[in-house]
Scaffold this active site. Structure first.
Site, PDB file in Angstrom:
ATOM      1  N   ARG A  77       3.643  -8.750   4.373  1.00 57.41           N
ATOM      2  CA  ARG A  77       4.311  -9.257   5.572  1.00 57.41           C
ATOM      3  C   ARG A  77       4.603 -10.747   5.457  1.00 57.41           C
ATOM      4  O   ARG A  77       3.793 -11.510   4.930  1.00 57.41           O
ATOM      5  CB  ARG A  77       3.440  -8.971   6.801  1.00 57.41           C
ATOM      6  CG  ARG A  77       3.312  -7.481   7.088  1.00 57.41           C
ATOM      7  CD  ARG A  77       2.261  -7.183   8.140  1.00 57.41           C
ATOM      8  NE  ARG A  77       2.269  -5.764   8.505  1.00 57.41           N
ATOM      9  CZ  ARG A  77       1.581  -4.821   7.844  1.00 57.41           C
ATOM     10  NH1 ARG A  77       0.815  -5.153   6.797  1.00 57.41           N
ATOM     11  NH2 ARG A  77       1.656  -3.553   8.216  1.00 57.41           N
ATOM     12  N   HIS A 175       3.762   0.990  -4.629  1.00 58.84           N
ATOM     13  CA  HIS A 175       3.065   1.490  -3.444  1.00 58.84           C
ATOM     14  C   HIS A 175       2.612   2.930  -3.695  1.00 58.84           C
ATOM     15  O   HIS A 175       2.949   3.855  -2.946  1.00 58.84           O
ATOM     16  CB  HIS A 175       3.988   1.416  -2.231  1.00 58.84           C
ATOM     17  CG  HIS A 175       3.280   1.225  -0.928  1.00 58.84           C
ATOM     18  ND1 HIS A 175       2.421   2.172  -0.396  1.00 58.84           N
ATOM     19  CD2 HIS A 175       3.288   0.192  -0.044  1.00 58.84           C
ATOM     20  CE1 HIS A 175       1.959   1.742   0.758  1.00 58.84           C
ATOM     21  NE2 HIS A 175       2.464   0.537   1.004  1.00 58.84           N
ATOM     22  N   ASP A 245      -6.344  -1.480   6.008  1.00 56.26           N
ATOM     23  CA  ASP A 245      -4.998  -1.915   5.650  1.00 56.26           C
ATOM     24  C   ASP A 245      -5.129  -3.408   5.424  1.00 56.26           C
ATOM     25  O   ASP A 245      -4.688  -4.216   6.236  1.00 56.26           O
ATOM     26  CB  ASP A 245      -4.006  -1.581   6.766  1.00 56.26           C
ATOM     27  CG  ASP A 245      -2.573  -1.918   6.384  1.00 56.26           C
ATOM     28  OD1 ASP A 245      -2.336  -2.308   5.217  1.00 56.26           O
ATOM     29  OD2 ASP A 245      -1.692  -1.803   7.250  1.00 56.26           O
ATOM     30  N   GLU A 308      -2.315  -1.653  -3.912  1.00 60.69           N
ATOM     31  CA  GLU A 308      -1.083  -2.377  -4.186  1.00 60.69           C
ATOM     32  C   GLU A 308      -1.396  -3.760  -4.763  1.00 60.69           C
ATOM     33  O   GLU A 308      -1.827  -4.658  -4.045  1.00 60.69           O
ATOM     34  CB  GLU A 308      -0.276  -2.518  -2.902  1.00 60.69           C
ATOM     35  CG  GLU A 308      -0.115  -1.217  -2.114  1.00 60.69           C
ATOM     36  CD  GLU A 308       0.108  -1.469  -0.641  1.00 60.69           C
ATOM     37  OE1 GLU A 308       0.945  -2.330  -0.296  1.00 60.69           O
ATOM     38  OE2 GLU A 308      -0.563  -0.816   0.187  1.00 60.69           O
TER      39      GLU A 308
END
Length: 343
Positions: A77, A175, A245, A308
């Site tokens: 992000r 991913h 996450d 990732e």
């Protein structure tokens, strides 16, 4: 060694999505698809699939969880979907809560790549694409390739390479979601080790604050292997879908950086990266298809763990955490290695 190419079907504007299968001398098969240059499958010689993927081209278009996709220009992000580069403010169309996730809606994951080279002698395939500034609003037109190799030592190597006509950002990742017990089994039964003393502090919208916190004494301490079920229980949340996450700052002092193991079968994958972070995300992507998500997860627990490798998220706003700037007309290459054991 063999490499086969077949059609996975067609998508919008009659674009054909192709599937590439690489098989090594042990009979293990790596499945790839041109949409998103995606890692579709890793199937053992015994027929057990160890990664999540789709079987039709159409499913890759509606893929909110980036299952198997190559992600870029930037993984993770970016706060406010804007940043300053070379003294100019760059604004990208936001695609998650006013922020930019995984490069936006016109990104590596949202296009059909070209098969540029097949090298049977080296058991590798190269995908390529060009992403223009007019498409994704990042500076510069970016030419990029991703090369997958399946070795005779049961290693999958992914090499990312890019250059741009203007200074821009580049922080790609793969991913891929693993389930070493076999696709469809409970991913919480896997055991995870991440060689990281610190993890990123995140806001409620999952954007990093720039602070790195110690993992010691928290649910985020994977320095020694621990079962995902036990780690999830330690999370300070009462949500029915509480999950990891999160971004871990790799120590980088020994390889592999991450080891994921299925204790029942003893299958494992050891991940080595040349960058400073690993995102761990555990989920069941099908949960979004159900109105009563709590009931669905009670019957269908988490079925995959995404790992990732990338540079620490949003480092364009926190440059002390990593450099994701790609200077004009310079080539940047990164490599991830996934070594499968006991398969």
């Amino acid at each position: 060694m063999t490499i086969n190419v077949a059609s996975l079907g067609t998508v919008q504007d009659n674009v054909e999505v192709q599937k590439v299968t690489i098989e090594n001398n042990h009979g293990h098969k790596l499945g790839l698809v041109t949409w998103g240059a995606s890692w579709q499958s890793f199937q053992t010689a015994a027929g057990v699939d160890l990664t999540l993927g789709f079987q039709t081209a159409a499913e890759y278009l509606d893929n909110n969880y980036y299952i198997g996709n190559i992600v870029g220009r930037t993984a993770g992000r970016i706060d406010g979907a804007r940043f300053e580069l070379d003294g100019q403010e760059v604004v990208i169309p936001a695609n998650e809560d006013g922020n930019l996730l995984h490069g936006g809606e016109q990104s590596f994951s949202h296009r059909n790549w070209t098969i540029e080279a097949i090298d049977e002698a080296m058991n590798r395939v190269t995908f390529g694409t060009k992403l223009t500034s007019a498409e994704d609003h990042f500076p510069g037109d970016m030419r990029t390739t991703v090369t997958y190799t399946l070795t005779e030592n049961d290693e999958v190597k992914i090499q990312f390479t890019a250059e741009s006509t203007a200074t821009t950002l580049y922080n790609p990742t793969a991913h891929v979601y693993f389930n070493l017990g076999g696709v469809g089994t409970d991913a919480r039964k896997m055991q995870l080790q991440i060689k990281a003393d610190r993890y990123m502090e995140l806001r409620a919208d999952k954007v990093p604050t720039g602070n790195l916190l110690p993992v010691a004494g928290t649910a985020y301490d994977f320095r020694e292997p621990q079962l995902m079920s036990a780690a999830l229980e330690k999370l300070p949340s009462n949500a029915f879908d509480k999950k990891f996450d999160d971004v871990f700052a790799l120590n980088g002092d020994s390889k592999p950086d991450v080891i994921l193991t299925d204790p029942a079968s003893q299958r494992s994958v050891e991940i080595s990266a040349d960058r400073n972070a690993m995102v761990c995300f555990i989920t069941n992507p099908e949960v979004d298809n159900y109105a009563d998500q709590e009931a669905f997860l009670a019957e269908h627990p988490y079925n995959g763990i995404a790992l990732e490798a990338q540079t620490l998220s949003d480092s364009i706003h926190h440059p002390e955490l990593g450099d994701i700037i790609l200077p004009v007309n310079q080539t940047q290459t990164y490599v991830n290695t996934y070594a499968f054991k006991n398969i």
